[in-house]
Motif scaffolding. Sequence first.
Motif, PDB file in Angstrom:
ATOM      1  N   ASP A 181       0.821  -1.202   0.000  1.00  0.00           N
ATOM      2  CA  ASP A 181       0.000   0.000   0.000  1.00  0.00           C
ATOM      3  C   ASP A 181       0.863   1.263   0.000  1.00  0.00           C
ATOM      4  O   ASP A 181       0.498   2.273  -0.614  1.00  0.00           O
ATOM      5  N   LEU A 182       2.033   1.188   0.676  1.00  0.00           N
ATOM      6  CA  LEU A 182       2.933   2.341   0.674  1.00  0.00           C
ATOM      7  C   LEU A 182       3.570   2.518  -0.701  1.00  0.00           C
ATOM      8  O   LEU A 182       3.752   3.648  -1.170  1.00  0.00           O
ATOM      9  N   LEU A 183       3.930   1.409  -1.332  1.00  0.00           N
ATOM     10  CA  LEU A 183       4.447   1.499  -2.696  1.00  0.00           C
ATOM     11  C   LEU A 183       3.383   2.055  -3.641  1.00  0.00           C
ATOM     12  O   LEU A 183       3.695   2.827  -4.557  1.00  0.00           O
ATOM     13  N   ALA A 184       2.125   1.654  -3.421  1.00  0.00           N
ATOM     14  CA  ALA A 184       1.042   2.183  -4.247  1.00  0.00           C
ATOM     15  C   ALA A 184       0.896   3.689  -4.053  1.00  0.00           C
ATOM     16  O   ALA A 184       0.670   4.428  -5.022  1.00  0.00           O
ATOM     17  N   LEU A 185       1.033   4.150  -2.809  1.00  0.00           N
ATOM     18  CA  LEU A 185       0.952   5.586  -2.553  1.00  0.00           C
ATOM     19  C   LEU A 185       2.118   6.329  -3.197  1.00  0.00           C
ATOM     20  O   LEU A 185       1.957   7.451  -3.686  1.00  0.00           O
ATOM     21  N   TYR A 225       1.675   9.216  -5.832  1.00  0.00           N
ATOM     22  CA  TYR A 225       2.244  10.558  -5.716  1.00  0.00           C
ATOM     23  C   TYR A 225       3.013  10.919  -6.979  1.00  0.00           C
ATOM     24  O   TYR A 225       2.926  12.060  -7.467  1.00  0.00           O
ATOM     25  N   GLU A 226       3.763   9.946  -7.518  1.00  0.00           N
ATOM     26  CA  GLU A 226       4.489  10.209  -8.759  1.00  0.00           C
ATOM     27  C   GLU A 226       3.516  10.524  -9.896  1.00  0.00           C
ATOM     28  O   GLU A 226       3.788  11.400 -10.730  1.00  0.00           O
ATOM     29  N   SER A 227       2.397   9.808  -9.929  1.00  0.00           N
ATOM     30  CA  SER A 227       1.388  10.071 -10.951  1.00  0.00           C
ATOM     31  C   SER A 227       0.814  11.473 -10.803  1.00  0.00           C
ATOM     32  O   SER A 227       0.656  12.211 -11.791  1.00  0.00           O
ATOM     33  N   GLN A 228       0.527  11.862  -9.563  1.00  0.00           N
ATOM     34  CA  GLN A 228      -0.039  13.184  -9.335  1.00  0.00           C
ATOM     35  C   GLN A 228       0.980  14.270  -9.622  1.00  0.00           C
ATOM     36  O   GLN A 228       0.639  15.353 -10.119  1.00  0.00           O
ATOM     37  N   ASP A 229       2.240  14.001  -9.317  1.00  0.00           N
ATOM     38  CA  ASP A 229       3.291  14.969  -9.626  1.00  0.00           C
ATOM     39  C   ASP A 229       3.377  15.193 -11.133  1.00  0.00           C
ATOM     40  O   ASP A 229       3.540  16.326 -11.596  1.00  0.00           O
ATOM     41  N   ALA A 230       3.266  14.103 -11.899  1.00  0.00           N
ATOM     42  CA  ALA A 230       3.256  14.241 -13.356  1.00  0.00           C
ATOM     43  C   ALA A 230       2.006  14.977 -13.822  1.00  0.00           C
ATOM     44  O   ALA A 230       2.052  15.747 -14.795  1.00  0.00           O
ATOM     45  N   THR A 231       0.882  14.759 -13.128  1.00  0.00           N
ATOM     46  CA  THR A 231      -0.346  15.482 -13.477  1.00  0.00           C
ATOM     47  C   THR A 231      -0.187  16.976 -13.233  1.00  0.00           C
ATOM     48  O   THR A 231      -0.682  17.802 -14.009  1.00  0.00           O
ATOM     49  N   VAL A 232       0.514  17.343 -12.149  1.00  0.00           N
ATOM     50  CA  VAL A 232       0.785  18.762 -11.880  1.00  0.00           C
ATOM     51  C   VAL A 232       1.651  19.350 -12.992  1.00  0.00           C
ATOM     52  O   VAL A 232       1.398  20.470 -13.478  1.00  0.00           O
ATOM     53  N   ARG A 233       2.665  18.604 -13.429  1.00  0.00           N
ATOM     54  CA  ARG A 233       3.514  19.090 -14.520  1.00  0.00           C
ATOM     55  C   ARG A 233       2.695  19.274 -15.798  1.00  0.00           C
ATOM     56  O   ARG A 233       2.889  20.238 -16.546  1.00  0.00           O
ATOM     57  N   ALA A 234       1.778  18.326 -16.039  1.00  0.00           N
ATOM     58  CA  ALA A 234       0.931  18.462 -17.215  1.00  0.00           C
ATOM     59  C   ALA A 234       0.050  19.701 -17.113  1.00  0.00           C
ATOM     60  O   ALA A 234      -0.178  20.401 -18.120  1.00  0.00           O
ATOM     61  N   ALA A 235      -0.451  19.999 -15.911  1.00  0.00           N
ATOM     62  CA  ALA A 235      -1.275  21.191 -15.731  1.00  0.00           C
ATOM     63  C   ALA A 235      -0.459  22.463 -15.929  1.00  0.00           C
ATOM     64  O   ALA A 235      -0.960  23.464 -16.474  1.00  0.00           O
ATOM     65  N   LEU A 242      -4.663  23.807 -12.070  1.00  0.00           N
ATOM     66  CA  LEU A 242      -3.344  23.700 -11.454  1.00  0.00           C
ATOM     67  C   LEU A 242      -3.438  23.725  -9.930  1.00  0.00           C
ATOM     68  O   LEU A 242      -2.771  22.933  -9.235  1.00  0.00           O
ATOM     69  N   ALA A 243      -4.262  24.606  -9.381  1.00  0.00           N
ATOM     70  CA  ALA A 243      -4.419  24.668  -7.925  1.00  0.00           C
ATOM     71  C   ALA A 243      -5.021  23.377  -7.380  1.00  0.00           C
ATOM     72  O   ALA A 243      -4.611  22.880  -6.329  1.00  0.00           O
ATOM     73  N   THR A 244      -5.988  22.807  -8.103  1.00  0.00           N
ATOM     74  CA  THR A 244      -6.600  21.544  -7.669  1.00  0.00           C
ATOM     75  C   THR A 244      -5.589  20.405  -7.665  1.00  0.00           C
ATOM     76  O   THR A 244      -5.520  19.621  -6.711  1.00  0.00           O
ATOM     77  N   GLU A 245      -4.799  20.317  -8.720  1.00  0.00           N
ATOM     78  CA  GLU A 245      -3.828  19.232  -8.813  1.00  0.00           C
ATOM     79  C   GLU A 245      -2.728  19.375  -7.761  1.00  0.00           C
ATOM     80  O   GLU A 245      -2.257  18.380  -7.199  1.00  0.00           O
ATOM     81  N   ARG A 246      -2.317  20.587  -7.475  1.00  0.00           N
ATOM     82  CA  ARG A 246      -1.299  20.797  -6.442  1.00  0.00           C
ATOM     83  C   ARG A 246      -1.843  20.428  -5.058  1.00  0.00           C
ATOM     84  O   ARG A 246      -1.133  19.816  -4.245  1.00  0.00           O
ATOM     85  N   ALA A 247      -3.089  20.783  -4.802  1.00  0.00           N
ATOM     86  CA  ALA A 247      -3.691  20.413  -3.521  1.00  0.00           C
ATOM     87  C   ALA A 247      -3.818  18.897  -3.398  1.00  0.00           C
ATOM     88  O   ALA A 247      -3.591  18.329  -2.317  1.00  0.00           O
ATOM     89  N   THR A 248      -4.161  18.225  -4.479  1.00  0.00           N
ATOM     90  CA  THR A 248      -4.251  16.767  -4.464  1.00  0.00           C
ATOM     91  C   THR A 248      -2.885  16.143  -4.201  1.00  0.00           C
ATOM     92  O   THR A 248      -2.766  15.170  -3.448  1.00  0.00           O
ATOM     93  N   ARG A 249      -1.857  16.694  -4.810  1.00  0.00           N
ATOM     94  CA  ARG A 249      -0.505  16.186  -4.577  1.00  0.00           C
ATOM     95  C   ARG A 249      -0.090  16.358  -3.124  1.00  0.00           C
ATOM     96  O   ARG A 249       0.514  15.457  -2.522  1.00  0.00           O
ATOM     97  N   GLU A 250      -0.424  17.500  -2.537  1.00  0.00           N
ATOM     98  CA  GLU A 250      -0.089  17.732  -1.127  1.00  0.00           C
ATOM     99  C   GLU A 250      -0.848  16.749  -0.228  1.00  0.00           C
ATOM    100  O   GLU A 250      -0.293  16.240   0.756  1.00  0.00           O
ATOM    101  N   ARG A 251      -2.113  16.471  -0.578  1.00  0.00           N
ATOM    102  CA  ARG A 251      -2.879  15.512   0.216  1.00  0.00           C
ATOM    103  C   ARG A 251      -2.264  14.117   0.142  1.00  0.00           C
ATOM    104  O   ARG A 251      -2.171  13.412   1.157  1.00  0.00           O
ATOM    105  N   LEU A 252      -1.815  13.701  -1.025  1.00  0.00           N
ATOM    106  CA  LEU A 252      -1.175  12.395  -1.174  1.00  0.00           C
ATOM    107  C   LEU A 252       0.123  12.317  -0.380  1.00  0.00           C
ATOM    108  O   LEU A 252       0.431  11.283   0.219  1.00  0.00           O
TER     109      LEU A 252
END
Length: 450
Positions: free
Chosen positions: A275-279, A283-293, A335-345
């Motif tokens: 589960d930690l590896l999944a998280l 997080y890496e996926s969300q970080d890439a999503t932030v870069r895409a945004a 962009l603000a939504t994706e950054r907040a999601t990344r911080e939550r993860l």
Amino acid sequence: MSVFSFVSRSGLLVALLLTVAPLIATTTPEAPLARFPLSRLPLNRPAEVSINPASGIGPDDAALIAVYLNPALRAIRDRRGLANAQLVQAGVLPNPVVSYGHDRVTGGNTAGTTDAYNLTANWEISSLIPLQAKRTAARTNAQSVDLDIAWNEWQVAEAARVAVYRVVALRDQLGSARQADQELKGNAERLQRAVQANEKTVLDYAAAESASQESRAAALGLEQDFAKQQLGLKKTLGLEPTATVELRAGINLPARLGVPDERATMDGVENRRLDLLALQRGYESQDATVRAAILAQFPKLAVGFAKASDTTNVHTEGFAISVDVPIFDRNQGVLATERATRERLRDEYKQRVFEARADIAAAIADIRSLNRQIAAAEEALPIFEKLVRSAETAMNEGNTDVLAFYTARNSLLQKRVQLVKLKEQLLEAESALEIASGRFLPLNAVMQAK
């Protein structure tokens, strides 16, 4: 009576007992393919493993059946299809736009005129800018989903193993209760005959009958718990309530488990627990999503080519470039939504690591404490048995009343039941330690079915 066979598409083993490797397989009726750490697969693996629940299964067999048949896992595995669909969508580019117009001359001064037409083709080239980031986000998200599915599979496998040991524990408790019930019932019958022969008092018989009834009630209660736990085992395995499941002979409850080093068990837990590896992948996926945004803030740019002819038969060719002017919409909301999601993860990951270390410490403390409690209970058991024998001898010789004997006899039964419950709790603590540490811990060979 069904036999469940686990065979991979390549003909290699897809189901291993947990004594060989931690069970993180995915096997479905539609795609019977499992995933195991290749470093832990035996070299002489057979081509097929068959398990017959009606002929006797062990804890590890139950884990395999549960991973294969548990309906809850099938619903969880459906998430993989959605993740794969998102991965496909992330690589899809927008279609080019082609337009064509045709004007016919219908009146007026039409001398020397011809029909006019207009042909344009354009494509948004700015879609290439965030493409790689979107693909990375979708790919790592698919990896995160796979790891999360494997984590759920492992938990179900552990639950199936514990369910088997709970059945064994209740079976042992029920055996002790039934033995005590038969003994006390026999004593009550003998005392009834002794009262009829004027050798014992009615008070003695009443005490014996009361103890027999209490023992019978305890046995009936354990029978109910035993039947309920058997149904719980079938539910965990994904079998119908009417299915026949027999446990393999020789499954024992351990009296003691070795305690691993706490620091060594905690070290690297974030690289072991699925589960930690999944998280981490999430997080890496969300970080890439932030870069895409961020890249999506680049103004939309489209290039096109045009070919036209007017009514005077003048032909033109050219190109056009259109650019969005980012005055109002700069993708700031996304962009603000994706950054907040990344911080939550990130915060969720830190919390989960903290909880994992706390769970490891708690499980190890429980194992240490239960080892001591079981040892103390085993030391006390012969003393209670001796007390019962002495009380029975004294009662038969008339040196004590019958109540003292039945009190001692009830205390012995309770001590035996308590010992079995402590062993059951020890196994549950061992399973909790495995889940918390993300490591398979064959702590005691006595746990394995003989």
